[in-house]
Design a protein around this motif. Structure first.
Motif, PDB file in Angstrom:
ATOM      1  N   GLN A  59      28.988  13.113  48.805  1.00 34.00           N
ATOM      2  CA  GLN A  59      29.612  12.482  47.648  1.00 34.00           C
ATOM      3  C   GLN A  59      30.298  13.524  46.772  1.00 34.00           C
ATOM      4  O   GLN A  59      31.381  13.281  46.250  1.00 34.00           O
ATOM      5  CB  GLN A  59      28.581  11.693  46.841  1.00 34.00           C
ATOM      6  N   ASP A  64      32.333   8.597  50.476  1.00 37.84           N
ATOM      7  CA  ASP A  64      31.434   7.493  50.150  1.00 37.84           C
ATOM      8  C   ASP A  64      30.683   7.105  51.418  1.00 37.84           C
ATOM      9  O   ASP A  64      31.202   7.251  52.530  1.00 37.84           O
ATOM     10  CB  ASP A  64      32.218   6.280  49.630  1.00 37.84           C
ATOM     11  N   LEU A  65      29.474   6.584  51.255  1.00 36.08           N
ATOM     12  CA  LEU A  65      28.631   6.233  52.401  1.00 36.08           C
ATOM     13  C   LEU A  65      28.486   4.729  52.540  1.00 36.08           C
ATOM     14  O   LEU A  65      28.226   4.022  51.569  1.00 36.08           O
ATOM     15  CB  LEU A  65      27.235   6.843  52.234  1.00 36.08           C
ATOM     16  N   GLY A  66      28.630   4.262  53.761  1.00 32.93           N
ATOM     17  CA  GLY A  66      28.242   2.912  54.146  1.00 32.93           C
ATOM     18  C   GLY A  66      27.110   3.052  55.145  1.00 32.93           C
ATOM     19  O   GLY A  66      27.217   3.837  56.090  1.00 32.93           O
ATOM     20  N   LEU A  67      26.013   2.340  54.932  1.00 33.28           N
ATOM     21  CA  LEU A  67      24.848   2.453  55.814  1.00 33.28           C
ATOM     22  C   LEU A  67      24.421   1.055  56.234  1.00 33.28           C
ATOM     23  O   LEU A  67      24.156   0.202  55.387  1.00 33.28           O
ATOM     24  CB  LEU A  67      23.711   3.177  55.090  1.00 33.28           C
ATOM     25  N   PHE A  68      24.384   0.821  57.533  1.00 35.32           N
ATOM     26  CA  PHE A  68      24.131  -0.506  58.076  1.00 35.32           C
ATOM     27  C   PHE A  68      23.062  -0.439  59.158  1.00 35.32           C
ATOM     28  O   PHE A  68      22.961   0.557  59.861  1.00 35.32           O
ATOM     29  CB  PHE A  68      25.423  -1.081  58.687  1.00 35.32           C
ATOM     30  N   TRP A  74      20.831   2.225  63.433  1.00 26.32           N
ATOM     31  CA  TRP A  74      21.530   2.457  62.170  1.00 26.32           C
ATOM     32  C   TRP A  74      22.935   2.985  62.427  1.00 26.32           C
ATOM     33  O   TRP A  74      23.147   3.799  63.322  1.00 26.32           O
ATOM     34  CB  TRP A  74      20.766   3.468  61.323  1.00 26.32           C
ATOM     35  N   ALA A  76      25.930   4.853  60.190  1.00 25.99           N
ATOM     36  CA  ALA A  76      26.339   5.497  58.939  1.00 25.99           C
ATOM     37  C   ALA A  76      27.831   5.772  59.021  1.00 25.99           C
ATOM     38  O   ALA A  76      28.324   6.246  60.046  1.00 25.99           O
ATOM     39  CB  ALA A  76      25.576   6.800  58.728  1.00 25.99           C
ATOM     40  N   GLU A  77      28.538   5.469  57.946  1.00 25.45           N
ATOM     41  CA  GLU A  77      29.969   5.734  57.871  1.00 25.45           C
ATOM     42  C   GLU A  77      30.277   6.468  56.574  1.00 25.45           C
ATOM     43  O   GLU A  77      29.950   5.979  55.493  1.00 25.45           O
ATOM     44  CB  GLU A  77      30.781   4.440  57.897  1.00 25.45           C
ATOM     45  N   LEU A  86      37.597   8.533  58.042  1.00 23.86           N
ATOM     46  CA  LEU A  86      36.388   7.800  58.407  1.00 23.86           C
ATOM     47  C   LEU A  86      35.623   8.592  59.460  1.00 23.86           C
ATOM     48  O   LEU A  86      36.215   9.082  60.422  1.00 23.86           O
ATOM     49  CB  LEU A  86      36.745   6.419  58.963  1.00 23.86           C
ATOM     50  N   LYS A  88      31.776   8.391  61.635  1.00 20.79           N
ATOM     51  CA  LYS A  88      30.638   7.530  61.936  1.00 20.79           C
ATOM     52  C   LYS A  88      29.551   8.271  62.690  1.00 20.79           C
ATOM     53  O   LYS A  88      29.824   9.210  63.417  1.00 20.79           O
ATOM     54  CB  LYS A  88      31.078   6.338  62.793  1.00 20.79           C
TER      55      LYS A  88
END
Length: 113
Positions: A59, A64-68, A74, A76-77, A86, A88
């Protein structure tokens, strides 16, 4: 830029040292570890606390983090919306996925320079 890191890195101390080197972490201790090495490297790839340190550093660098999570584990992006970068990482655990995405992001930036 779109980058996906292959899952060739197993979580653990060796991988954590790679992450520490990549993000510029330096241990400020002279304590000797049991294996004869010096210093302490956080458990980036195996603990949520270690993962938090990676996320905070990314950060700071503008990511920015996207976590799914899903039936495969899992994802992570890390993304920079301004330029569409981007990166991943996918793994069985969130900390490992975040570390894989971190490597993909930082190494991807180095290739662009």
């Amino acid at each position: 830029m779109t980058s996906t890191e292959p899952m060739t890195y197993n979580p653990g101390p060796e991988f954590d040292r790679r992450i520490a080197n990549l993000i510029g972490y330096v241990s400020m201790t002279t304590a000797v570890n049991l294996d004869g090495t010096y210093g302490y490297t956080p458990a980036y790839s195996t603990t949520w606390e270690g993962m938090r340190l990676v996320v905070e550093e990314m950060q700071r660098r503008g990511w920015d983090l996207g976590l799914f999570t899903d039936h495969e584990g899992w994802l992570a992006e890390f993304i920079i919306l301004e330029n569409g970068s981007l990166a991943k990482g996918r793994a069985e655990t969130a900390p490992h996925a975040v570390c894989l995405a971190c490597i993909a992001a930082i190494e991807g930036q180095k290739k662009e320079v």
